[in-house]
Scaffold this motif. Structure first.
Motif, mmCIF file in Angstrom:
data_model
loop_
_atom_site.group_PDB
_atom_site.id
_atom_site.type_symbol
_atom_site.label_atom_id
_atom_site.label_comp_id
_atom_site.label_asym_id
_atom_site.label_seq_id
_atom_site.Cartn_x
_atom_site.Cartn_y
_atom_site.Cartn_z
ATOM 1 N N GLY A 26 0.824 -1.211 0.000
ATOM 2 C CA GLY A 26 0.000 0.000 0.000
ATOM 3 C C GLY A 26 0.847 1.244 0.000
ATOM 4 O O GLY A 26 2.046 1.190 0.299
ATOM 5 N N PRO A 27 0.237 2.380 -0.335
ATOM 6 C CA PRO A 27 0.986 3.633 -0.406
ATOM 7 C C PRO A 27 1.518 4.054 0.955
ATOM 8 O O PRO A 27 1.021 3.616 1.992
ATOM 9 N N SER A 28 2.511 4.904 0.924
ATOM 10 C CA SER A 28 3.102 5.411 2.160
ATOM 11 C C SER A 28 2.031 6.040 3.044
ATOM 12 O O SER A 28 1.167 6.772 2.567
ATOM 13 N N GLY A 29 2.059 5.698 4.306
ATOM 14 C CA GLY A 29 1.127 6.292 5.253
ATOM 15 C C GLY A 29 -0.216 5.591 5.346
ATOM 16 O O GLY A 29 -1.119 6.065 6.040
ATOM 17 N N CYS A 30 -0.361 4.428 4.672
ATOM 18 C CA CYS A 30 -1.680 3.774 4.692
ATOM 19 C C CYS A 30 -1.883 2.909 5.931
ATOM 20 O O CYS A 30 -2.945 2.319 6.107
ATOM 21 N N GLY A 31 -0.858 2.794 6.766
ATOM 22 C CA GLY A 31 -1.051 2.067 8.022
ATOM 23 C C GLY A 31 -0.444 0.671 8.055
ATOM 24 O O GLY A 31 -0.753 -0.121 8.947
ATOM 25 N N LYS A 32 0.451 0.375 7.117
ATOM 26 C CA LYS A 32 1.064 -0.961 7.069
ATOM 27 C C LYS A 32 1.868 -1.237 8.342
ATOM 28 O O LYS A 32 1.698 -2.263 8.990
ATOM 29 N N SER A 33 2.754 -0.299 8.683
ATOM 30 C CA SER A 33 3.579 -0.493 9.887
ATOM 31 C C SER A 33 2.699 -0.506 11.126
ATOM 32 O O SER A 33 2.950 -1.266 12.061
ATOM 33 N N THR A 34 1.671 0.322 11.114
ATOM 34 C CA THR A 34 0.759 0.354 12.260
ATOM 35 C C THR A 34 0.102 -1.008 12.453
ATOM 36 O O THR A 34 0.040 -1.520 13.575
ATOM 37 N N ALA A 35 -0.337 -1.610 11.348
ATOM 38 C CA ALA A 35 -0.988 -2.929 11.445
ATOM 39 C C ALA A 35 -0.012 -3.952 12.039
ATOM 40 O O ALA A 35 -0.371 -4.730 12.923
ATOM 41 N N LEU A 36 1.235 -3.904 11.576
ATOM 42 C CA LEU A 36 2.239 -4.842 12.084
ATOM 43 C C LEU A 36 2.521 -4.605 13.562
ATOM 44 O O LEU A 36 2.647 -5.543 14.348
ATOM 45 N N ARG A 37 2.602 -3.328 13.914
ATOM 46 C CA ARG A 37 2.876 -2.995 15.319
ATOM 47 C C ARG A 37 1.742 -3.487 16.231
ATOM 48 O O ARG A 37 1.984 -3.967 17.329
ATOM 49 N N MET A 38 0.526 -3.371 15.740
ATOM 50 C CA MET A 38 -0.611 -3.832 16.540
ATOM 51 C C MET A 38 -0.536 -5.364 16.724
ATOM 52 O O MET A 38 -0.852 -5.880 17.791
ATOM 53 N N ALA A 39 -0.066 -6.073 15.654
ATOM 54 C CA ALA A 39 0.058 -7.538 15.760
ATOM 55 C C ALA A 39 1.187 -7.924 16.716
ATOM 56 O O ALA A 39 1.220 -9.030 17.238
ATOM 57 N N ALA A 40 2.132 -6.993 16.931
ATOM 58 C CA ALA A 40 3.239 -7.270 17.851
ATOM 59 C C ALA A 40 2.938 -6.746 19.251
ATOM 60 O O ALA A 40 3.800 -6.767 20.125
ATOM 61 N N GLY A 41 1.732 -6.251 19.442
ATOM 62 C CA GLY A 41 1.355 -5.740 20.755
ATOM 63 C C GLY A 41 2.071 -4.442 21.112
ATOM 64 O O GLY A 41 2.182 -4.086 22.286
ATOM 65 N N LEU A 42 2.570 -3.728 20.099
ATOM 66 C CA LEU A 42 3.229 -2.440 20.351
ATOM 67 C C LEU A 42 2.181 -1.340 20.228
ATOM 68 O O LEU A 42 1.726 -1.044 19.129
ATOM 69 N N GLY A 43 1.781 -0.782 21.320
ATOM 70 C CA GLY A 43 0.726 0.229 21.302
ATOM 71 C C GLY A 43 -0.647 -0.426 21.401
ATOM 72 O O GLY A 43 -0.772 -1.647 21.300
ATOM 73 N N ASN A 44 -1.631 0.421 21.621
ATOM 74 C CA ASN A 44 -2.998 -0.089 21.809
ATOM 75 C C ASN A 44 -3.886 0.270 20.634
ATOM 76 O O ASN A 44 -3.727 1.338 20.041
ATOM 77 N N VAL A 45 -4.816 -0.610 20.319
ATOM 78 C CA VAL A 45 -5.800 -0.247 19.301
ATOM 79 C C VAL A 45 -6.807 0.717 19.943
ATOM 80 O O VAL A 45 -7.011 0.698 21.155
ATOM 81 N N THR A 46 -7.406 1.560 19.120
ATOM 82 C CA THR A 46 -8.380 2.525 19.640
ATOM 83 C C THR A 46 -9.744 1.866 19.804
ATOM 84 O O THR A 46 -10.409 2.020 20.823
ATOM 85 N N ASN A 47 -10.158 1.139 18.767
ATOM 86 C CA ASN A 47 -11.383 0.331 18.823
ATOM 87 C C ASN A 47 -11.105 -0.997 18.169
ATOM 88 O O ASN A 47 -10.172 -1.121 17.384
#
Ligand code: ATP
Ligand code: MG
Length: 260
Positions: free
Chosen positions: A42-63
């Motif tokens: 996906g394009p830059s800024g679409c949330g790819k790293s965020t999705a991976l970080r959430m799968a690694a338990g880095l940070g909390n999901v909002t909903n």
């Protein structure tokens, strides 16, 4: 969830809003099966790293909810070696030798010293670096540093490997060699791999499925099942048909054209 294949990661209607107000993921829904090699494209800024970080338990999901092996990923990280992460930058400690870099996460887990060393050497052998145990990161090429980083992740025998643009900084030849090696390791170790890339060819070469994402807000825009046997031949028509399909989905996700 299929009756035969187990689910390793489940994103259930995940929203991630950073404290700056940026909506990085919106209603992100995806279920990843055991043994899959899934790429996030996906394009830059679409949330790819965020999705991976959430799968690694880095940070909390909002909903919504993310589960790994049916549990909260933070618990999995805390209690097991089942999740490993490889970043774009090899992230090696310059004052530690190759072997000591790979030993580090094993030391943190406190297993037996002799067994640790054997495990680390095996992992380095798997990535073709057995002759460089005593070298220091500054003495290695970019591709070799990435191999050390992959060995460090593999040493703990993770059930799931999260890779965030691991080959982005490498030249094409090195990238292709590492892609082949990664597929060999994936097959041998039976790990599930979540792999982020901007590169359509890389995604088609590696993945059993490609999750194409769109930006603002980050959503899943298309799932492509790549039905080609491994090892893949880059020159055949079907390979290039998948490349075209993924490219079109990517363009569509960037709002440039309608899907046909
Ligand atoms: N820690 C953070 N705080 C605030 N906003 C963030 C943070 N991390 C990411 N973002 C924002 O969230 C959005 C998604 O970022 P993310 O890093 O997941 O994108 P990406 O798809 O990995 O992009 P790239 O391909 O450039 O690496 C972006 O708009 C980014 O600016
Ligand atoms: Mg990123």
């Amino acid at each position: 969830m299929g009756a035969i294949q187990k689910e390793v990661v489940c994103f259930r209607q995940v929203d991630k809003v950073y404290n700056t107000g940026t909506i990085a993921l919106s209603q992100f829904d995806l279920s990843i099966r055991e043994g899959e090699f899934i790429s996030f494209l996906g394009p830059s800024g679409c949330g790819k790293s965020t999705a991976l970080r959430m799968a690694a338990g880095l940070g909390n999901v909002t909903n919504g909810k993310v589960e790994v092996f049916g549990q909260d990923p933070k618990e999995v990280i805390r209690n097991t070696n089942d999740i490993a992460f490889v970043f774009q930058d090899a992230n090696l400690l310059p004052w530690r030798s190759v072997l000591d870099n790979v030993l580090l996460p094993l030391e943190l887990r406190g297993s037996d010293k002799k067994a640790r060393k054997e495990t680390a050497i095996n992992a380095l052998e798997m990535v073709g670096l057995k002759d460089y145990l005593k070298s220091y990161p500054r003495q290695l090429s970019g591709g070799m540093k990435m191999r050390v980083s992959i060995a460090r992740a593999l040493a703990a025998k993770p059930k799931m490997l999260l890779m965030d643009e691991p080959f982005a900084a490498l030249d094409e030849m090195t990238r292709q060699t590492l892609q082949m090696d990664l597929l060999d390791i994936w097959k041998k170790e039976n790990t599930s791999i979540l792999f982020v890339t901007h590169n359509v060819y890389e995604a088609v070469y590696l993945s059993s499925r490609i999750a194409v994402m769109s930006a603002r807000p980050g959503r899943l825009s298309k799932l492509i099942e790549v039905d080609l046997p491994y090892p893949r031949e880059r020159t055949i028509t079907r390979f290039n048909e998948y490349v075209e399909m993924a490219s079109k989905s990517l363009e569509h996700s960037m709002g440039r054209r309608e899907l046909v």
